[in-house]
Design a protein around this motif. Structure first.
Motif, short mmCIF file in Angstrom:
data_model
loop_
_atom_site.label_atom_id
_atom_site.label_comp_id
_atom_site.label_asym_id
_atom_site.label_seq_id
_atom_site.Cartn_x
_atom_site.Cartn_y
_atom_site.Cartn_z
N CYS A 39 84.26 -9.14 27.47
CA CYS A 39 83.14 -8.21 27.70
C CYS A 39 82.15 -8.74 28.74
O CYS A 39 81.27 -8.00 29.19
N GLU A 40 82.29 -10.01 29.12
CA GLU A 40 81.37 -10.62 30.08
C GLU A 40 81.24 -9.82 31.38
O GLU A 40 80.12 -9.58 31.84
N PRO A 41 82.33 -9.39 32.01
CA PRO A 41 82.18 -8.66 33.28
C PRO A 41 81.42 -7.34 33.16
O PRO A 41 80.89 -6.84 34.15
N LEU A 42 81.34 -6.79 31.96
CA LEU A 42 80.59 -5.54 31.79
C LEU A 42 79.11 -5.73 32.12
O LEU A 42 78.46 -4.81 32.62
N LEU A 43 78.59 -6.92 31.85
CA LEU A 43 77.19 -7.20 32.17
C LEU A 43 76.93 -7.08 33.67
O LEU A 43 75.93 -6.50 34.10
N GLU A 44 77.84 -7.61 34.47
CA GLU A 44 77.67 -7.55 35.92
C GLU A 44 77.82 -6.12 36.42
O GLU A 44 77.15 -5.71 37.35
N LEU A 45 78.72 -5.37 35.79
CA LEU A 45 78.88 -3.97 36.17
C LEU A 45 77.60 -3.19 35.90
O LEU A 45 77.14 -2.40 36.73
N VAL A 46 76.99 -3.44 34.76
CA VAL A 46 75.72 -2.78 34.42
C VAL A 46 74.65 -3.15 35.45
O VAL A 46 73.92 -2.28 35.95
N LEU A 47 74.56 -4.43 35.78
CA LEU A 47 73.56 -4.87 36.75
C LEU A 47 73.82 -4.24 38.12
O LEU A 47 72.88 -3.80 38.79
N PHE A 48 75.07 -4.19 38.53
CA PHE A 48 75.41 -3.61 39.82
C PHE A 48 75.04 -2.13 39.86
O PHE A 48 74.42 -1.65 40.82
N VAL A 49 75.40 -1.38 38.83
CA VAL A 49 75.09 0.06 38.78
C VAL A 49 73.58 0.28 38.78
O VAL A 49 73.06 1.12 39.52
N PHE A 50 72.87 -0.51 37.98
CA PHE A 50 71.41 -0.34 37.90
C PHE A 50 70.75 -0.66 39.24
O PHE A 50 69.83 0.03 39.67
N THR A 51 71.21 -1.70 39.91
CA THR A 51 70.64 -2.08 41.21
C THR A 51 70.90 -0.97 42.23
O THR A 51 70.00 -0.61 43.00
N THR A 52 72.09 -0.41 42.23
CA THR A 52 72.42 0.67 43.15
C THR A 52 71.56 1.90 42.87
O THR A 52 71.03 2.53 43.79
#
Length: 193
Positions: A39-52
């Motif tokens: 589940c670790e990569p999901l955190l980066e996906l959330v951060l990437f989407v939020f930043t975009t």
């Protein structure tokens, strides 16, 4: 708001890591532990989407966007390595596994440092790509100096890591006197490959 999300992602990374390792080795649930670690990569996906979304909704590009790109780059370059390293130590400490090999001396240490430099290069490429994408995404007429500064920081990090690796190549650390074990020179078996 973005800073809080970056902090939450960092805390979440360590919480998921600790929970996954605890489930694998303390609770003897290796499959569930592996699922939590995945589940670790999901955190980066959330951060990437939020930043975009922040940039899309008119957020002014700044140091927070740069920090988010650097964090995502680090996770891509070093995330798997960090999890694997900690998993080896947890297996040794809690499950009676073998002690993870270390590379402290000589050529093996230099090889290890250059491998870390390659990871840093991957992290930098991801970070620089995300930063450049953010600059192009917001378009002309927007002050992007905060993001440009992060690009220079990323390049400095790559340079510093290269200097560290080069010093280990030029001036390798010697094994302590009286050590005759070949493992002191090549504990990870890197030279045998």
């Amino acid at each position: 708001m973005l800073v809080a999300l970056i902090i939450a992602c960092e805390v979440g990374f360590w919480v998921l890591l600790a929970a996954g390792l605890a489930l694998r080795y303390l609770a003897r649930m290796p499959r569930l532990g592996a699922a939590v670690l995945l589940c670790e990569p999901l955190l980066e996906l959330v951060l990437f989407v939020f930043t975009t979304l922040d940039l899309k909704n008119g957020g002014r590009p700044g140091w927070t966007h740069g920090l988010a790109a650097l964090y995502i780059g680090y996770t891509v370059g070093y995330g798997h390595y960090t999890v694997k390293w900690l998993d080896g130590h947890a297996a040794h400490r809690w499950a009676g596994g073998p002690k993870p090999p270390g590379t402290k001396y000589g050529r093996a240490r230099a090889v290890h440092e250059w491998k870390l430099w390659l990871r840093t290069l991957v992290a930098a490429a991801v970070s620089l790509g995300l930063l450049e994408a953010a600059i192009r995404y917001v378009g002309a007429g927007v002050d992007v100096d905060g993001i440009r500064q992060w690009q220079f920081i990323v390049l400095r990090i790559v340079g510093i890591q290269a200097l560290v690796a080069a010093t280990h190549s030029i001036w390798p650390r010697k094994a302590p006197a009286g050590t005759t074990d070949r493992d002191a020179e090549d504990p990870a078996g890197l030279l045998k490959r």
